[in-house]
Design a protein around this motif. Structure first.
Motif, PDB file in Angstrom:
ATOM      1  N   ALA A  55     -23.816 -55.499  60.543  1.00 28.79           N
ATOM      2  CA  ALA A  55     -22.783 -54.997  61.450  1.00 28.79           C
ATOM      3  C   ALA A  55     -21.619 -55.974  61.492  1.00 28.79           C
ATOM      4  O   ALA A  55     -21.807 -57.196  61.476  1.00 28.79           O
ATOM      5  N   LEU A  81     -17.638 -51.788  62.837  1.00 28.21           N
ATOM      6  CA  LEU A  81     -17.525 -51.223  64.175  1.00 28.21           C
ATOM      7  C   LEU A  81     -16.071 -51.253  64.634  1.00 28.21           C
ATOM      8  O   LEU A  81     -15.332 -52.200  64.336  1.00 28.21           O
ATOM      9  N   THR A  94     -25.087 -50.644  67.744  1.00 29.22           N
ATOM     10  CA  THR A  94     -25.868 -51.683  67.074  1.00 29.22           C
ATOM     11  C   THR A  94     -27.362 -51.447  67.252  1.00 29.22           C
ATOM     12  O   THR A  94     -28.154 -51.729  66.347  1.00 29.22           O
ATOM     13  N   PRO A  99     -29.350 -53.955  62.793  1.00 27.67           N
ATOM     14  CA  PRO A  99     -28.808 -54.761  61.692  1.00 27.67           C
ATOM     15  C   PRO A  99     -29.622 -56.015  61.403  1.00 27.67           C
ATOM     16  O   PRO A  99     -30.182 -56.635  62.304  1.00 27.67           O
ATOM     17  N   THR A 102     -25.459 -59.611  62.363  1.00 28.61           N
ATOM     18  CA  THR A 102     -24.298 -59.106  63.092  1.00 28.61           C
ATOM     19  C   THR A 102     -23.227 -60.184  63.109  1.00 28.61           C
ATOM     20  O   THR A 102     -23.484 -61.319  63.529  1.00 28.61           O
ATOM     21  N   LEU A 112     -20.226 -58.374  71.417  1.00 35.57           N
ATOM     22  CA  LEU A 112     -21.528 -58.208  70.767  1.00 35.57           C
ATOM     23  C   LEU A 112     -22.348 -59.463  71.029  1.00 35.57           C
ATOM     24  O   LEU A 112     -22.187 -60.474  70.333  1.00 35.57           O
ATOM     25  N   ALA A 115     -23.846 -61.437  68.085  1.00 34.35           N
ATOM     26  CA  ALA A 115     -23.010 -61.641  66.902  1.00 34.35           C
ATOM     27  C   ALA A 115     -22.764 -63.117  66.627  1.00 34.35           C
ATOM     28  O   ALA A 115     -22.609 -63.926  67.542  1.00 34.35           O
TER      29      ALA A 115
END
Length: 480
Positions: A55, A81, A94, A99, A102, A112, A115
């Motif tokens: 992602a 995204l 997500t 994923p 990320t 996120l 992330a």
């Protein structure tokens, strides 16, 4: 059929040709091949393998290009995204794709929670890794989330074959170019931006990538950087013409694709007077961008053109039967650009794909020459400056407000954005319309989705079946 990475091919056949520019930097095919190889090594070190999803939350950036190309060499899948979505909107997306990794640009990472900053990931890159698996026609490359009229996001799975076919069909319509230079102002989290990236790579051209659209910058690129192709929506085309005061473009500029809905005839005339051959298009995520496009030698701005060579398009009536020219109905598409299906949504896939035909749920009509006029984008869809807005999503947010009894959102024409959403709100117990509705919406929705106006209504008009009569609401909104 199998293909290898187009950048690897370019590095072998035209190593010193420009492949990418961004923020004052440039990469030849040889240099881009090495940079992508470094990303391959970093991804493999993190355990990313064929079929894994990665992602990405980012605005346009060169590192996003590196990541996309590197994932292709691994047979892994990019899930870009929308960088304009809120944390609440991103979370279910997500969760849906699970994923392996990320990544997000630092200024977006807070949306996120899991992330990793994209810049930190890039800093840790080591020596180039030559690993490059051949890609099959059916190899998934991207999952792009697109909402239906219900507002529930669906991830359209686009394959290597889809992108290759899209590039091939587009070139057949527009005509070949020895080294196209596409101005990349469309976001890479939209199918139009990704199609531009892949088209340029497959054609051996150069993507002149920009973080965002700016009219003055676009004109500088057209005048000084040898841009041959660009993609606009009506609002951005108008801003380009305004900024350059209709000054003619140089002969190096070949044409512009115009998406996001119909373009006013006077605007097209202005563009052509300035030397910008503007070709109207119709497309959608599930068909990997373009479906129909005007042909350069017959463009008149009256339609969205014919199907691209290699694609089939038909109009069907209420019973699913194909209808002839001049008859309105649902638009259906068949061909190698049609998606593999929706991620983890077998029922939605079966509903959308029937006997190889993609049921777009858009309404249109063909003329005697096979050119398409789009009458309605998915019935209730609102297209604001090229961004899709689905009323059901906004209505769900409004309905959660403690003072709101019910709400309905419709699109109305707007001189700047094409369309804007207007919300009709019936309050509980007849209390005055809350003043905080805009703030309430912004807590859950991207800014472009927030209604431009909120209008009070005693009760929503409904037909005998209990469905909201949106035509009545549109008329009221325009009158207001």
């Amino acid at each position: 059929m199998q293909w290898t990475c187009p950048i690897r091919t370019g590095a072998e056949t035209r190593p010193d040709a420009p492949a990418l520019t961004f923020a004052g930097q440039g990469w030849t095919y040889r240099e881009l091949d090495l940079e992508v190889g470094r990303w391959v090594g970093a991804l493999r070190a993190r355990g990313v393998t064929a079929g894994d999803r990665v992602a990405l939350l980012a605005t346009n950036h060169a590192v996003g290009v590196f990541l996309f190309l590197a994932l292709g060499r691994l047979g892994a899948v990019l899930v870009p995204l929308n960088a304009r979505l809120t944390r609440a909107e991103l979370q279910p997306l997500t969760e849906d794709i699970s994923p392996r990794l990320t990544l997000a640009l630092t200024n977006l990472a807070e949306r996120l929670p899991d992330a990793e900053p994209l810049e930190s990931f890039a800093d840790a890159l080591g020596a180039p890794d030559s690993h490059c698996v051949p890609l099959e026609t059916k190899t998934p490359r991207v999952i792009l989330f697109t909402s239906g009229t219900t507002g529930r996001p669906k991830g359209a799975v686009l394959t290597e074959g889809n992108f290759r076919a899209s590039a091939r069909c587009s070139e057949a319509n527009l005509g070949p170019h020895p080294a196209p230079r596409w101005l990349g102002t469309l976001p890479l989290f939209h199918v139009g931006g990704l199609a531009m990236l892949t088209r340029t790579a497959y054609d051996g051209g150069c993507l002149v990538l920009r973080e965002r659209f700016e009219a003055d910058d676009t004109n500088r690129a057209i005048d000084e950087e040898g841009i041959t192709h660009a993609s606009f929506v009506a609002t951005t085309l108008e801003r380009v013409l305004d900024a350059r005061k209709d000054r003619p473009v140089p002969s190096t500029f070949r044409l512009a694709l115009i998406g996001g809905g119909p373009v006013p005839a006077p605007l097209l005339e202005r563009a052509r007077a300035a030397g910008i051959l503007s070709l109207q298009t119709y497309g959608l995520t599930e068909a990997c961008s373009q479906v129909t496009t005007e042909r350069p030698d017959e463009a008149d701005g009256r339609t969205a053109g014919r199907p691209l060579p290699g694609l089939e398009l038909r109009i069907v009536g209420p019973g699913g039967e194909a209808v002839g020219p001049g008859r309105e109905g649902d638009i259906e598409v068949r061909g190698p650009t049609v998606m593999a299906g929706y991620w983890n949504r077998p029922e939605a896939t079966s509903e959308a794909l029937r006997d190889g035909w993609l049921r777009t749920k858009d309404l249109g009509v063909l003329d005697e020459r096979g050119r398409l006029t789009v009458l309605s984008r998915r019935t209730d869809l609102i297209v604001r400056g090229g961004e899709n807005i689905y009323p059901a999503e906004l209505e769900a947010v409004l309905a959660a407000h403690p003072a709101v009894q019910e709400a309905a959102v419709v699109g109305v024409p707007d001189g700047r954005w094409g369309e804007v959403p207007v919300a009709f709100v019936a309050t509980r117990n007849g209390v005055p319309l809350p003043e905080d509705l805009g703030t309430w919406c912004r807590e859950s929705l991207a800014g472009f989705k927030v209604p431009a106006r909120f209008l009070s209504i005693e009760a929503l008009p409904r037909n005998a079946m209990g469905k909201v009569e949106r035509t009545v609401l549109r008329q009221r909104a325009q009158a207001a």
